[in-house]
Design a protein around this motif. Structure first.
Motif, PDB file in Angstrom:
ATOM      1  N   TYR A 141      22.884 -11.328 -13.653  1.00  0.00           N
ATOM      2  CA  TYR A 141      24.020 -10.660 -12.969  1.00  0.00           C
ATOM      3  C   TYR A 141      25.237 -10.971 -13.139  1.00  0.00           C
ATOM      4  O   TYR A 141      26.334 -10.327 -12.853  1.00  0.00           O
ATOM      5  N   THR A 142      25.544 -11.901 -14.060  1.00  0.00           N
ATOM      6  CA  THR A 142      26.800 -12.624 -14.665  1.00  0.00           C
ATOM      7  C   THR A 142      27.673 -12.110 -15.316  1.00  0.00           C
ATOM      8  O   THR A 142      27.139 -11.398 -16.322  1.00  0.00           O
ATOM      9  N   ALA A 143      28.915 -12.256 -15.334  1.00  0.00           N
ATOM     10  CA  ALA A 143      29.828 -12.049 -16.475  1.00  0.00           C
ATOM     11  C   ALA A 143      29.474 -12.657 -17.979  1.00  0.00           C
ATOM     12  O   ALA A 143      29.406 -11.970 -18.785  1.00  0.00           O
ATOM     13  N   GLU A 144      28.786 -13.727 -17.648  1.00  0.00           N
ATOM     14  CA  GLU A 144      28.433 -14.346 -19.085  1.00  0.00           C
ATOM     15  C   GLU A 144      27.345 -13.633 -19.695  1.00  0.00           C
ATOM     16  O   GLU A 144      27.397 -13.456 -21.043  1.00  0.00           O
ATOM     17  N   PHE A 156      26.637 -10.451 -18.991  1.00  0.00           N
ATOM     18  CA  PHE A 156      27.363  -8.916 -19.716  1.00  0.00           C
ATOM     19  C   PHE A 156      28.056  -9.053 -21.054  1.00  0.00           C
ATOM     20  O   PHE A 156      27.577  -8.249 -21.791  1.00  0.00           O
ATOM     21  N   HIS A 157      28.625 -10.193 -21.321  1.00  0.00           N
ATOM     22  CA  HIS A 157      29.695 -10.331 -22.592  1.00  0.00           C
ATOM     23  C   HIS A 157      28.689 -10.808 -23.652  1.00  0.00           C
ATOM     24  O   HIS A 157      28.884 -10.593 -24.691  1.00  0.00           O
ATOM     25  N   HIS A 186      29.556 -10.161  -4.767  1.00  0.00           N
ATOM     26  CA  HIS A 186      30.303  -8.790  -4.873  1.00  0.00           C
ATOM     27  C   HIS A 186      29.255  -7.574  -5.117  1.00  0.00           C
ATOM     28  O   HIS A 186      28.400  -7.578  -5.603  1.00  0.00           O
ATOM     29  N   GLY A 230      26.626  -7.958  -8.403  1.00  0.00           N
ATOM     30  CA  GLY A 230      27.091  -9.055  -9.437  1.00  0.00           C
ATOM     31  C   GLY A 230      28.346  -9.332 -10.003  1.00  0.00           C
ATOM     32  O   GLY A 230      29.443  -9.337  -9.075  1.00  0.00           O
ATOM     33  N   MET A 231      28.382  -8.992 -11.010  1.00  0.00           N
ATOM     34  CA  MET A 231      29.705  -9.239 -11.821  1.00  0.00           C
ATOM     35  C   MET A 231      30.525  -8.019 -11.300  1.00  0.00           C
ATOM     36  O   MET A 231      30.233  -6.870 -10.966  1.00  0.00           O
ATOM     37  N   ASP A 232      31.870  -8.334 -11.184  1.00  0.00           N
ATOM     38  CA  ASP A 232      33.006  -7.293 -10.583  1.00  0.00           C
ATOM     39  C   ASP A 232      33.360  -6.213 -11.611  1.00  0.00           C
ATOM     40  O   ASP A 232      34.088  -6.654 -12.683  1.00  0.00           O
ATOM     41  N   PHE A 237      21.122  -7.577 -18.756  1.00  0.00           N
ATOM     42  CA  PHE A 237      22.426  -7.458 -17.730  1.00  0.00           C
ATOM     43  C   PHE A 237      22.116  -6.321 -16.697  1.00  0.00           C
ATOM     44  O   PHE A 237      22.064  -5.442 -16.835  1.00  0.00           O
ATOM     45  N   GLY A 259      23.315  -4.613 -13.378  1.00  0.00           N
ATOM     46  CA  GLY A 259      24.708  -4.273 -12.504  1.00  0.00           C
ATOM     47  C   GLY A 259      24.488  -3.259 -11.537  1.00  0.00           C
ATOM     48  O   GLY A 259      25.545  -3.013 -10.709  1.00  0.00           O
TER      49      GLY A 259
END
Length: 271
Positions: free
Chosen positions: A21-24, A26-27, A99, A123-125, A170, A172
């Protein structure tokens, strides 16, 4: 466990792995520009692609079944794919989220032409991206407590819960679906592609508690509940059951529970 659990779960259910669920994450698998393009065309693709696939399936059923269906399903698994998740697991996910935003449901807008807010971004914003997309711009910030209370209400109403990827693994979004959901229509009603896995569970009915009232049968979207002709009690077709658990609130005698899919031979390999 499903294929995603094996690949992305790190020893547990993949949707319980908070790294997904994290930005890491996602990227690693996506980008803001790519997601923005995807979301801007999402409603159009739901409307047009499902209709087009259905037409091709009717015209060339054998070719579609053996070539188009597996190709589309593999594409979905990589890009935007879901898994049914029962209430308890959704609550566990939400309780760990920093979030949460409630979103308009694009599926209902496409299928019904009305705005209904059944979906969560978690998760990630992603709100800087959502704010640029008219279909999602009217999001609402919610607390964990609000979201869990709403999920419990939807469970009582019979909505099936699921997690969704934006480039796997990922995660979201959490959706709360019924037969108006475009994923349900594509996978169950039309059979044009696989869009989601069944849950890690199947339902089981205690014949000593069941009275044969059939309320659970009316609740099941997947035609997985039948009647034993010998005793007139309800029974689960384990291979057909999606393990959503929304049949449970309909039962007034506490006769239904969820058990691990892997423990039921008829369902263990059925995703």
């Amino acid at each position: 466990m499903c294929q995603f659990c094996t690949q992305h779960g790190e020893g547990k259910k993949w949707y319980e792995n908070m790294a997904n669920y994290t930005a890491e994450m996602f990227h690693q698998v996506n980008s803001e520009q790519n997601l923005l393009r995807f979301l801007r065309t999402f409603s159009k693709s739901l409307r047009d692609n499902v209709a087009t696939a259905s037409r091709w399936q009717r015209r060339f059923p054998r070719i579609y079944r053996f070539i188009a269906y597996p190709l589309l399903s593999r594409k979905m698994e990589k890009t935007h794919f879901g898994q049914v998740v029962p209430l308890e697991d959704v609550e566990s996910i939400l309780s760990q989220m920093e979030h949460i935003v409630r979103l308009p449901c694009v599926c209902r807008r496409v299928s019904l032409g009305t705005e209904q807010r059944y979906c969560f971004g978690v998760g990630m914003d992603l709100t800087p991206i959502l704010a640029q997309v008219p279909d999602f711009a009217a999001f609402e910030y919610w607390t964990r407590e609000q979201a869990i209370a709403f999920i419990r209400q939807l469970d009582q109403e019979g909505k099936t819960h699921s997690v969704w990827t934006f480039n796997t693994p990922f995660i979201g979004a959490i959706c709360n679906c019924d037969q108006d959901c475009m994923a349900y229509r594509a996978q169950i009603t039309l059979g044009v592609t696989r869009t989601m896995w069944k849950a890690e569970y199947v339902a089981a009915i205690d014949p000593h508690r069941c009275t044969g009232c059939n309320l659970c049968r009316k609740r099941c979207f997947f035609d997985a509940i039948g009647v034993n002709r010998d005793n007139q009690k309800c029974v689960i077709d384990a291979a057909a059951c999606y393990g959503c658990g929304v049949c449970r609130p309909a039962c007034q005698h506490n006769a239904i529970r969820l058990i691990d899919r892997a423990a039921v031979p008829a369902a263990a390999g059925s995703w």
